[in-house]
Design an enzyme around this catalytic site. Structure first.
Site, PDB file in Angstrom:
ATOM      1  N   TYR A   1       0.708  -1.154   0.141  1.00 18.38           N
ATOM      2  CA  TYR A   1      -0.097  -0.045   0.129  1.00 18.38           C
ATOM      3  C   TYR A   1       0.834   1.305  -0.042  1.00 18.38           C
ATOM      4  O   TYR A   1       0.893   1.945  -0.868  1.00 18.38           O
ATOM      5  CB  TYR A   1      -0.801  -0.066   1.187  1.00 18.38           C
ATOM      6  CG  TYR A   1      -1.830   1.026   1.570  1.00 18.38           C
ATOM      7  CD1 TYR A   1      -3.058   1.299   0.653  1.00 18.38           C
ATOM      8  CD2 TYR A   1      -1.278   2.253   2.119  1.00 18.38           C
ATOM      9  CE1 TYR A   1      -3.544   2.390   0.841  1.00 18.38           C
ATOM     10  CE2 TYR A   1      -2.074   3.233   2.505  1.00 18.38           C
ATOM     11  CZ  TYR A   1      -3.242   3.678   1.830  1.00 18.38           C
ATOM     12  OH  TYR A   1      -4.029   4.547   1.958  1.00 18.38           O
TER      13      TYR A   1
ATOM     14  N   LYS B   1       1.480   4.081  -2.767  1.00 16.74           N
ATOM     15  CA  LYS B   1       1.248   5.357  -2.797  1.00 16.74           C
ATOM     16  C   LYS B   1       2.776   6.350  -2.946  1.00 16.74           C
ATOM     17  O   LYS B   1       2.343   7.640  -3.502  1.00 16.74           O
ATOM     18  CB  LYS B   1       0.875   5.907  -1.460  1.00 16.74           C
ATOM     19  CG  LYS B   1      -0.534   5.066  -0.759  1.00 16.74           C
ATOM     20  CD  LYS B   1      -1.518   5.886  -1.829  1.00 16.74           C
ATOM     21  CE  LYS B   1      -2.899   5.683  -1.261  1.00 16.74           C
ATOM     22  NZ  LYS B   1      -4.188   6.133  -2.021  1.00 16.74           N
TER      23      LYS B   1
END
Length: 226
Positions: A127, A131
């Site tokens: 994750y 990002k």
């Protein structure tokens, strides 16, 4: 009469997008133009436009919004994509970048994007790695002003509250008190505070790339006015 800032919003049905829409009710300084896959519920008193289109056609919708700022509050979850990495990237990376490119092509000066504290393209956490990769790619697009907001745990009323988030929200007031110094950036923040920070950032004129973590988010929120 002061200029009205037109904000093209993608991710309008999510936590931050919904908070921004609520904040805009009754304000004369901003106008929201939401771009969505389908109709979205609006709060009482909302005066805004909703352009409904398939994501494949969002570039046209962004151009039609005639906006000054693009706010990207897009994001999905592991649960929604069935823990499929490519499905996750399709929204949190590819769609985010496609919208930013469309904004630049449409002559939109400023892009404000919601990222995450700890975003790092070299992170072992998938994750956070995605990002970080998105932040890097956005920085290479060459928009006049790019604002990257990196909140910690987001507190607010989600339609679908994930178990880990529910526990986090319960514990966050205590945990926040323990986070000092370099750990302050991990403190939780309410959705309405992030929405106010977004409005505050639309008032900034300097060109460049800017990153906002916890304390900087709070400072930006104070510039939103009423």
């Amino acid at each position: 009469m002061s200029k009205v800032t037109r904000i093209a919003l993608v991710g309008a049905s999510g936590l931050i997008g919904s908070a921004l829409i609520r904040l805009a009710v009754g304000r004369s300084d901003i106008r929201i133009i939401a771009i969505a896959r389908s109709e979205i519920p609006l709060p009482p008193g909302a005066r805004m436009e909703v352009l409904v289109a398939d994501p494949a056609n969002w570039a046209d919708a962004i151009a039609a919004a005639n906006a000054d700022v693009l706010v990207s509050a897009l994001g999905t979850t592991w649960k929604k994509v069935g823990k499929d990495e490519e499905a996750f990237r399709a929204v949190d990376q590819h769609l985010v970048l496609a919208c930013a490119r469309a904004a630049k092509a449409a002559g939109i000066r400023q892009v404000i994007t919601i990222s995450s504290v700890g975003a790092d393209s070299s992170s072992k956490n998938f994750y956070l790695r995605v990002k970080g990769e998105v932040e890097q790619a956005l920085g290479r697009l060459g928009v006049t002003r790019l604002d990257v907001i990196r909140p910690g745990l987001l507190r607010g009323s989600r339609r679908e509250l994930r178990p880990a988030e529910r526990i986090g929200m319960i514990l966050s007031p205590l945990m926040d008190l323990l986070m000092h110094g370099k750990y302050r950036k991990y403190r939780s923040v309410r959705d309405d505070v992030v929405a106010r920070a977004i409005v505050g950032l639309t008032k900034e004129k300097a060109a460049g790339r800017f990153v906002f973590e916890h304390d900087a988010i709070l400072r930006a929120a104070r510039k939103a006015g009423d």
